[in-house]
Design a protein around this motif. Structure first.
Motif, PDB file in Angstrom:
ATOM      1  N   GLU A   8      74.506  12.883  49.539  1.00 37.32           N
ATOM      2  CA  GLU A   8      75.248  13.462  50.658  1.00 37.32           C
ATOM      3  C   GLU A   8      76.736  13.144  50.554  1.00 37.32           C
ATOM      4  OE1 GLU A   8      75.128  13.587  55.572  1.00 37.32           O
ATOM      5  OE2 GLU A   8      73.920  12.126  54.462  1.00 37.32           O
ATOM      6  N   LEU A  11      78.602  15.499  48.484  1.00 41.46           N
ATOM      7  CA  LEU A  11      78.686  16.864  49.001  1.00 41.46           C
ATOM      8  C   LEU A  11      79.646  16.978  50.178  1.00 41.46           C
ATOM      9  CD1 LEU A  11      74.885  17.775  48.902  1.00 41.46           C
ATOM     10  CD2 LEU A  11      76.636  18.308  47.208  1.00 41.46           C
ATOM     11  N   MET A  19      80.031  18.254  55.236  1.00 42.66           N
ATOM     12  CA  MET A  19      79.352  18.803  54.070  1.00 42.66           C
ATOM     13  C   MET A  19      79.920  20.179  53.753  1.00 42.66           C
ATOM     14  SD  MET A  19      75.256  19.178  53.386  1.00 42.66           S
ATOM     15  CE  MET A  19      75.068  17.406  53.547  1.00 42.66           C
ATOM     16  N   GLU A  88      76.325  24.890  45.817  1.00 45.40           N
ATOM     17  CA  GLU A  88      75.749  25.575  46.973  1.00 45.40           C
ATOM     18  C   GLU A  88      74.232  25.455  46.983  1.00 45.40           C
ATOM     19  OE1 GLU A  88      77.163  29.564  47.174  1.00 45.40           O
ATOM     20  OE2 GLU A  88      79.283  28.991  47.235  1.00 45.40           O
ATOM     21  N   ILE A  91      73.243  21.954  48.050  1.00 46.00           N
ATOM     22  CA  ILE A  91      73.389  21.794  49.502  1.00 46.00           C
ATOM     23  C   ILE A  91      72.176  22.383  50.217  1.00 46.00           C
ATOM     24  CG2 ILE A  91      74.718  22.549  51.519  1.00 46.00           C
ATOM     25  CD1 ILE A  91      77.229  22.337  49.795  1.00 46.00           C
ATOM     26  N   LYS A  95      69.577  20.138  52.484  1.00 46.45           N
ATOM     27  CA  LYS A  95      69.300  20.394  53.900  1.00 46.45           C
ATOM     28  C   LYS A  95      67.808  20.591  54.136  1.00 46.45           C
ATOM     29  CE  LYS A  95      73.804  22.343  55.115  1.00 46.45           C
ATOM     30  NZ  LYS A  95      74.544  23.540  55.579  1.00 46.45           N
TER      31      LYS A  95
END
Length: 328
Positions: A8, A11, A19, A88, A91, A95
């Motif tokens: 994290e 990012l 983020m 991307e 990420i 999540k």
């Protein structure tokens, strides 16, 4: 867990400190920025370049916020930077891993363990299953669809919460008034005790002590009553706030049967009433009914006591909430 936390940190955008939000652009120095953040840095570094729709439309330059490497852009501005699809995708996966999907499970009947709770017994005010209605304890009861009862009670709960919030505001106002009454009573005795008898002080000192005691006794009686009433309103307010919090949490429950099992509407209705709490009469906090009558003769001075009403030689103690003054 440590690996997820370290990921994290990698990012996080160095501009917004959040983020990365898509699209993510990669600079020539291999550092990443949100496109919006890159555009903000670009505009701050090139304030005089023409814009269209808030975005720069021609080439320019700015420095990478991470390493200070100069980034030279073409006529497309930040839209000419390459998107970092790898970041991307990472990420998106992060999540998904950090926010697992909530599993919604329909409650099962305690009696018929393989049957889902799917109807509502109006007679006993409990959700139950179809088997209980056909063969079980609720076969002679009035039932209703779970959906209709759910919508009705959820509406009642919403209305009850709104009413409770209003009641809590009113109770807070009552508590504030009670606290003001306490302050008014508390300032009355010091004012009386500061009476100046000038040259008659020696004669009046003994009477002053007796009269002050009367005021103190009444002060304590009123303070004890109002403080006790304040505690009752405070306890009721605290309980009401807890019920409101429970109601708000129940409003977020998507499962109809679980929502109906909570049965918080009854608590809302009970806690909404404050009719059982006493109310202080208007002017209860006033202590200005004490006054003294001074006589010129020493004999009359030794018989001074509190009197009611006006006189030609009366010392009045006028006490109000704000301001409190000693009137002669």
């Amino acid at each position: 867990m440590n690996a997820m936390e370290n990921l994290e940190k990698q990012l996080i955008c160095p501009i917004c400190l959040e983020m990365f939000t898509k699209p993510v652009v990669i600079l020539p120095c291999q550092h990443n920025l949100c496109r919006k953040c890159a555009n903000d840095v670009f505009q701050a570094s090139n304030p005089y370049l023409p814009t269209r729709g808030g975005s720069l439309t021609s080439g320019g330059r700015f420095r990478c916020p991470s390493c200070r490497h100069e980034v030279v852009l073409d006529r497309h501005g930040v839209y000419g930077l390459q998107r970092n699809l790898l970041v991307e995708n990472i990420i998106d996966m992060f999540k998904q891993e950090s926010t697992p999907e909530r599993k919604e499970e329909t409650p099962m009947c305690d009696v018929h363990e393989e049957e889902k709770i799917n109807i509502y017994c109006v007679t006993h005010s409990v959700p139950t299953c179809s088997m209980c209605k056909v063969f079980g304890a609720h076969k002679d009861c009035e039932v209703a669809p779970l959906t209709s009862v759910y919508q009705t009670q959820k509406t009642e709960l919403s209305d009850g919460i709104a009413m409770m919030v209003g009641n809590n505001d009113r109770m807070q106002g009552i508590i504030s008034q009670l606290e003001e009454a306490c302050r008014a009573i508390e300032v009355s005795v010091p004012l009386l005790q500061r009476l100046k008898f000038d040259q008659l002080y020696t004669i009046l000192e003994e009477k002053k002590r007796d009269m002050s005691q009367k005021v103190t006794d009444e002060q304590e009686e009123k303070l004890n009553y109002i403080r006790g009433l304040t505690r009752k309103y405070g306890d009721h307010l605290e309980e009401s706030c807890k019920i409101v919090e429970t109601g708000i949490q129940t409003m977020e429950e998507p499962e109809m049967a679980v929502f109906l099992q909570v049965r918080v509407n009854r608590k809302i209705a009970d806690a909404s009433s404050i009719s059982h709490l006493d109310k202080v009469e208007r002017g209860y906090e006033n202590m200005d009914h004490y006054s003294v009558n001074f006589k010129k003769e020493g004999k009359a001075l030794r018989s001074i006591d509190f009197i009611q009403g006006d006189g030609t030689e009366i010392a009045m103690i006028a006490v109000s909430l704000l301001p409190a003054r000693l009137l002669w």
